[in-house]
Design a protein around this motif. Structure first.
Motif, PDB file in Angstrom:
ATOM      1  N   GLU A 538      43.572  49.935  67.565  1.00  0.00           N
ATOM      2  CA  GLU A 538      44.299  50.921  66.763  1.00  0.00           C
ATOM      3  C   GLU A 538      45.802  50.688  66.834  1.00  0.00           C
ATOM      4  N   ILE A 539      46.284  50.345  68.019  1.00  0.00           N
ATOM      5  CA  ILE A 539      47.727  50.117  68.198  1.00  0.00           C
ATOM      6  C   ILE A 539      48.163  48.891  67.402  1.00  0.00           C
ATOM      7  N   LYS A 540      47.373  47.838  67.454  1.00  0.00           N
ATOM      8  CA  LYS A 540      47.727  46.633  66.709  1.00  0.00           C
ATOM      9  C   LYS A 540      47.712  46.882  65.213  1.00  0.00           C
ATOM     10  N   LEU A 541      46.746  47.689  64.762  1.00  0.00           N
ATOM     11  CA  LEU A 541      46.703  48.022  63.345  1.00  0.00           C
ATOM     12  C   LEU A 541      47.938  48.843  62.950  1.00  0.00           C
ATOM     13  N   ALA A 542      48.332  49.780  63.814  1.00  0.00           N
ATOM     14  CA  ALA A 542      49.482  50.643  63.509  1.00  0.00           C
ATOM     15  C   ALA A 542      50.787  49.865  63.472  1.00  0.00           C
ATOM     16  N   THR A 543      50.879  48.783  64.269  1.00  0.00           N
ATOM     17  CA  THR A 543      52.119  48.003  64.346  1.00  0.00           C
ATOM     18  C   THR A 543      52.020  46.651  63.663  1.00  0.00           C
ATOM     19  N   LYS A 544      50.954  46.448  62.890  1.00  0.00           N
ATOM     20  CA  LYS A 544      50.719  45.153  62.238  1.00  0.00           C
ATOM     21  C   LYS A 544      50.768  44.029  63.266  1.00  0.00           C
ATOM     22  N   ASN A 545      49.982  44.269  64.334  1.00  0.00           N
ATOM     23  CA  ASN A 545      49.884  43.299  65.434  1.00  0.00           C
ATOM     24  C   ASN A 545      51.259  43.054  66.068  1.00  0.00           C
ATOM     25  N   PHE A 546      51.966  44.153  66.319  1.00  0.00           N
ATOM     26  CA  PHE A 546      53.284  44.124  66.950  1.00  0.00           C
ATOM     27  C   PHE A 546      54.253  43.243  66.158  1.00  0.00           C
ATOM     28  N   TYR A 561      58.184  50.278  68.535  1.00  0.00           N
ATOM     29  CA  TYR A 561      57.809  49.923  67.171  1.00  0.00           C
ATOM     30  C   TYR A 561      57.633  51.175  66.327  1.00  0.00           C
ATOM     31  N   ARG A 562      57.990  51.061  65.074  1.00  0.00           N
ATOM     32  CA  ARG A 562      57.650  52.084  64.100  1.00  0.00           C
ATOM     33  C   ARG A 562      56.228  51.802  63.631  1.00  0.00           C
ATOM     34  N   GLY A 563      55.446  52.849  63.494  1.00  0.00           N
ATOM     35  CA  GLY A 563      54.064  52.616  63.079  1.00  0.00           C
ATOM     36  C   GLY A 563      53.456  53.832  62.418  1.00  0.00           C
ATOM     37  N   GLY A 564      52.197  53.694  62.024  1.00  0.00           N
ATOM     38  CA  GLY A 564      51.458  54.787  61.421  1.00  0.00           C
ATOM     39  C   GLY A 564      50.034  54.781  61.920  1.00  0.00           C
ATOM     40  N   VAL A 565      49.517  55.939  62.269  1.00  0.00           N
ATOM     41  CA  VAL A 565      48.140  56.048  62.737  1.00  0.00           C
ATOM     42  C   VAL A 565      47.378  56.947  61.764  1.00  0.00           C
ATOM     43  N   ALA A 573      56.112  56.624  66.864  1.00  0.00           N
ATOM     44  CA  ALA A 573      56.917  55.626  67.562  1.00  0.00           C
ATOM     45  C   ALA A 573      56.089  55.137  68.734  1.00  0.00           C
ATOM     46  N   ILE A 574      55.918  53.838  68.823  1.00  0.00           N
ATOM     47  CA  ILE A 574      55.012  53.243  69.811  1.00  0.00           C
ATOM     48  C   ILE A 574      55.831  52.428  70.816  1.00  0.00           C
ATOM     49  N   VAL A 619      52.498  56.599  72.758  1.00  0.00           N
ATOM     50  CA  VAL A 619      52.623  56.919  71.334  1.00  0.00           C
ATOM     51  C   VAL A 619      53.229  58.319  71.200  1.00  0.00           C
ATOM     52  N   TYR A 620      54.344  58.399  70.492  1.00  0.00           N
ATOM     53  CA  TYR A 620      55.087  59.649  70.347  1.00  0.00           C
ATOM     54  C   TYR A 620      55.204  60.061  68.879  1.00  0.00           C
ATOM     55  N   ASP A 621      55.581  61.325  68.710  1.00  0.00           N
ATOM     56  CA  ASP A 621      55.994  61.779  67.388  1.00  0.00           C
ATOM     57  C   ASP A 621      57.179  60.944  66.927  1.00  0.00           C
ATOM     58  N   TYR A 622      57.237  60.687  65.650  1.00  0.00           N
ATOM     59  CA  TYR A 622      58.330  59.904  65.070  1.00  0.00           C
ATOM     60  C   TYR A 622      59.531  60.815  64.860  1.00  0.00           C
ATOM     61  N   MET A 623      60.685  60.419  65.386  1.00  0.00           N
ATOM     62  CA  MET A 623      61.902  61.223  65.308  1.00  0.00           C
ATOM     63  C   MET A 623      62.859  60.602  64.291  1.00  0.00           C
TER      64      MET A 623
END
Length: 886
Positions: A538-546, A561-565, A573-574, A619-623
């Motif tokens: 899931e993390i790799k998908l959210a960050t396009k494999n970092f 990294y900026r990402g989306g889950v 924010a990861i 994994v945090y809320d995006y600020m």
């Protein structure tokens, strides 16, 4: 090339500040300067006056002959704001071949020579190519060899360099200083901005000899034929003394505390009104100014503590030189011999077995100094000079204690007449700090106005650049680590945080071999149940494999990294741990444990974590708007309005107040700073980064938690550092620094500024005491802050920075005062009636409910039980009343 440590960074920083210009040639100096002092403004076509009113002569004056040579006057390409004055630094004389200045001086006196260098481009020349030698006399004494002012200034992170030398007499009445481009560097050139030549009324060593440490029957000759370089000059136990306070020699005396080793700082005191210090017959008044002898540092009143410790100072020096250590004493407390007797050690050798100041001086309050010589060899590759004091048990004194008033350290020329040492280079820690500061000032977030590479949570390089006054303290603990197998851990990813115990953040293993929900997890079941677990897929998908294009910050823990889950619908924010980071499993675990249990509008939200395949990911809320810091300085973002800054401070205070009061046991953040206050898309402030947090006392009888020291330089509670006792008031101190940072729009530490301005907390308090705080307020706020609001805000910050924790307010008190300040500002903006001082309720201020952490409206004004209107005895809290009435 030699590597400079953090301590040497600070020591040389202080030393260069110490060598300020002195007046001469009849100019007003603010002191009794010798009439034949020379101040030469090299490269200037006319005489000029510096910022202190001291007159500097042009080097075209016939009195200062410059030998024929390929030289040219030049002007600096730009003026660094940290320069103390345009004169002498904005003009320079550039030499393409050997050239000599000849000064007519008295052949009967020795002279100080101070050389000023401001390494910037002159006449289009690259400052990095300026390598040169400086010799005195006819070349008999080498002062500098292959010297690079540019490399030195870069290593010390300051704009200008000053070097002070004490030269032999000139029998023919001509003092010669020769500047020669280095033959070791092709295309090099020499330059100098200013030269001071000041006659001395006495030799550095009045007796011409110093006792050789380790050889009781031998002395070192430091008579009139020797040349010396001043390395350190300290007013032990006292404050900085500027050149105008010196005894006519233009010397500066600095506070000794940055050089003290370990936690044994002792106590400082000054002569009271009943003590009059008088120089005894035969004692040269120029040895040290009276102010040095009226202050002192002793070990303290506890004999058991004193017998188990030393009062120790540590200095870094150049190897393979002889050094003279001059110790200044003046007994201000004792009245008879054998009341206070102690042993003096220099480089772990006994220099004086039974030092009795009254025995030496024959009376109390009488100055005396002693000289000791020691040779520092390059044996361990780590050149240091140690000075230590310890009570002399063998003498059976009345008090087991030691005392010192002042200290000077001079380097003696070697047998070849050389004083030159190698150019310094930045330490590994300083180099890492510069790299981090360039990489990111925070850890994650996105930019306002469409910019997507804004840093938001976490360990920011703001603490990495915080290297000024407390670097020497870090160095001392680093030395202790090497000798006592201690550890240095990091805050903000800098790795500079001093620890007195084992390392807590360097483990490279993860908490378990599987997810936290597994049976072997070290997380509590409550934390595991409240916190979402992400798979590595899931993390790799959210960050396009970092994908590196998604990196929005780099901090001590690793990249962010900026990402989306959840199919990209939730922005996050990861934060991914860097295997080489000094922050590890302990901080990772603490962050999850804390944030999984804490939910508050003004605390950053942790969504989940991933701990698979050796990864540690949060994994945090995006600020959306990043950190508070990047909206104050070191950013191209628009500055915040004053009211907006107040609201952000109030939000952060609410978050911290909730930490301190919202759970069964208080939670102490331990790393409050502007990079750990985040702003969401509605500009709501949220406190972040709980990797260093600590649960407070669980017993009502306890007032503190004893723990190793952690935090960020510039924000660190000095009482916590000294005593290693952590309380909620440590967060209050740090928040006080944040308040001044918000008000002044500058970093908590800025080593490029003059010494008294390096620490924002010290500088702001000094300006407030002088009634000049408005002079350092962020220029964008000038004329926009209500005077009463400013006074209330500054008084609150000042109270937070009290030396003793008992004198600081609680975070709830701070919150109420900030809300009152906001009300004052809003009333002014709206042209309404002022809220009544002493009655915040009548002003309808939002007041925090301690139980819920939510705010409501206070509609009435309650009175305190005792009828007073102050809290903690300060007028700043005069509008706060007994919370039971709310």
């Amino acid at each position: 090339m030699k590597t400079i440590s953090h301590a040497l960074f600070l020591l040389l920083l202080s030393f260069s500040r110490a060598l300020a210009p002195v007046a001469g040639n009849g100019a007003s100096s603010g002191g009794n300067m010798p009439s034949d002092s020379i101040l030469l403004n090299s490269g200037s076509s006319e005489d000029a006056t510096d910022a202190d009113g001291r007159r500097w002569a042009s080097d075209l004056n016939n009195r200062y002959r410059l030998s024929s040579g390929n030289s040219a006057p030049a002007k600096a390409a730009f003026q660094d704001p940290s320069l103390p004055s345009q004169v002498p630094y904005m003009t320079s004389r550039v030499f393409k071949s050997a050239s000599t200045y000849k000064f007519s001086v008295s052949g009967k006196a020795r002279h100080y020579a101070r050389l000023h260098f401001y390494p910037v481009a002159y006449n289009g020349l690259d400052p990095e190519n300026a390598y040169f030698d400086v010799t005195a006399g006819g070349g008999e004494v080498t002062l500098l060899r292959n010297f690079s002012a540019y490399a030195t200034a870069k290593a010390l992170t300051q704009a200008y360099i000053v070097r002070e030398f004490y030269l032999p007499r000139s029998p023919d009445g001509i003092l010669r200083l020769t500047f020669t481009p280095s033959p070791e560097k092709k295309g090099s050139y020499a330059f100098v901005n200013g030269i001071e030549v000041v006659p001395s009324s006495t030799d550095i060593s009045a007796g011409s000899t110093a006792s050789l440490v380790g050889f009781s029957d031998q002395n070192v000759n430091v008579g009139s034929s020797s040349a010396l370089q001043t390395m350190y000059r300290l007013n032990v136990g006292g404050q900085y003394l500027p050149p105008t306070n010196d005894s006519g020699l233009g010397r500066s005396w600095y506070d000794d505390s940055p050089y003290i080793f370990g936690a044994a700082f002792g106590v400082t005191y000054a002569a009271d009104g009943n003590v009059t210090v008088r120089y005894p017959a035969g004692m040269p008044r120029y040895a040290a100014p009276l102010d040095v002898y009226t202050t002192a540092r002793s070990m303290g009143p506890d004999p058991q503590v004193n017998m188990n410790t030393n009062l120790t100072w540590v200095f870094q020096v150049d190897a393979n030189f002889m050094y003279v250590v001059r110790l200044h004493f003046c007994e201000l407390q004792m009245t008879k011999i054998n009341q206070r007797v102690f042993t003096i050690y220099v480089n772990n050798q006994t220099a004086e077995a039974a030092a009795d100041v009254i025995g030496w001086a024959s009376s109390p309050a009488a100055p005396v100094f002693k000289d000791y010589a020691v040779y520092v060899a390059d044996e361990a590759g780590d050149e240091e000079l140690w000075v230590a004091l310890h009570p002399s048990a063998a003498s059976k004194p009345e008090y087991y204690d030691a005392v010192l008033n002042g200290m000077e350290i001079f380097k003696l020329n070697d047998s070849a007449g050389n004083l030159a040492g190698p150019n310094p280079s930045p330490s590994d820690m300083l180099a890492a700090a510069e790299k981090q500061d360039k990489a990111a000032s925070t850890e994650f977030g996105s930019a306002a106005g469409g910019t997507e590479r804004t840093n938001v949570i976490g360990r920011a390089a703001g603490s990495a650049v915080a290297v000024g006054l407390v670097c020497a303290i870090c160095f001392a603990v680093y030395r202790q680590k090497k000798r006592e197998n201690g550890a240095i851990s990091g805050s903000g990813g800098s790795g500079w945080l001093p620890l007195y115990g084992g390392s807590t953040g360097n483990s490279r293993s993860t908490i378990s071999g599987q997810s936290y929900c597994g049976a072997s997890s070290h997380l509590s079941s409550v934390a595991a149940g409240l916190c979402r677990h992400f798979s590595i897929a899931e993390i790799k998908l959210a960050t396009k494999n970092f994908d590196e294009s998604l990196v929005i910050g780099v901090g001590g823990f690793g990249k962010v990294y900026r990402g989306g889950v959840d199919g990209g619908t939730t922005k996050v924010a990861i934060k991914r741990s860097n295997p080489s980071s000094e922050q590890g499993v302990h901080e990772f675990q603490t962050e999850i444990e804390m944030l999984s249990k804490l939910r508050h509008r003004h605390l950053v939200s942790l969504i989940g974590y991933c701990e698979e395949n050796g990864e540690m990911i949060l994994v945090y809320d995006y600020m959306a708007y990043g950190t508070l810091r990047e909206h104050l300085y070191k950013s191209n973002k628009p500055s915040l309005a004053w009211k907006q800054r107040l609201e952000i401070c109030i939000g952060a205070a609410r978050g911290l107040h909730y930490l301190h009061t919202g759970s069964k046991y208080p939670i102490i953040h331990r790393d409050v700073k502007t990079t750990n206050i985040l702003l969401d898309d509605k500009w709501v402030a949220k406190v972040s980064d709980f990797g260093l947090s600590k649960t407070g006392p669980s017993n009502m009888d306890q007032t503190h938690v004893s723990t190793v020291v952690k935090g960020s330089f510039g924000y660190l509670d000095p009482e916590y550092f000294r005593r290693q006792q952590l309380t909620e008031k440590s967060d209050v101190y740090s928040f006080g620094v944040v308040l001044f940072e918000v008000l002044c729009g500058r970093p908590a530490l800025n080593p490029s500024l003059p010494k008294e301005q390096v620490s924002l907390a010290d500088w702001a308090l000094l300006c407030r005491r002088k009634g000049a705080l408005e002079d350092i307020v962020d220029p964008v706020l000038k004329g926009k802050v209500d005077p009463e609001c400013l006074d209330k805000f500054a008084a609150t910050a000042e109270k937070c920075l009290s030396d003793h924790s008992v004198d600081r307010p609680s975070m709830g008190d701070v919150l109420w005062n900030l809300e009152f300040a906001l009300q004052l500002q809003e009333t002014t903006d709206q042209g309404g009636q002022r809220p009544a001082e002493g009655c915040s309720g009548s002003a309808t201020i939002n007041i925090l409910n301690k139980d819920t952490g939510r705010s409501g409206i206070s509609e009435s004004c309650a009175e305190s039980d005792d009828g007073t209107d102050s809290v903690n005895g300060g007028a700043v809290f005069s509008q706060l009343i007994n919370p039971k009435g709310r």
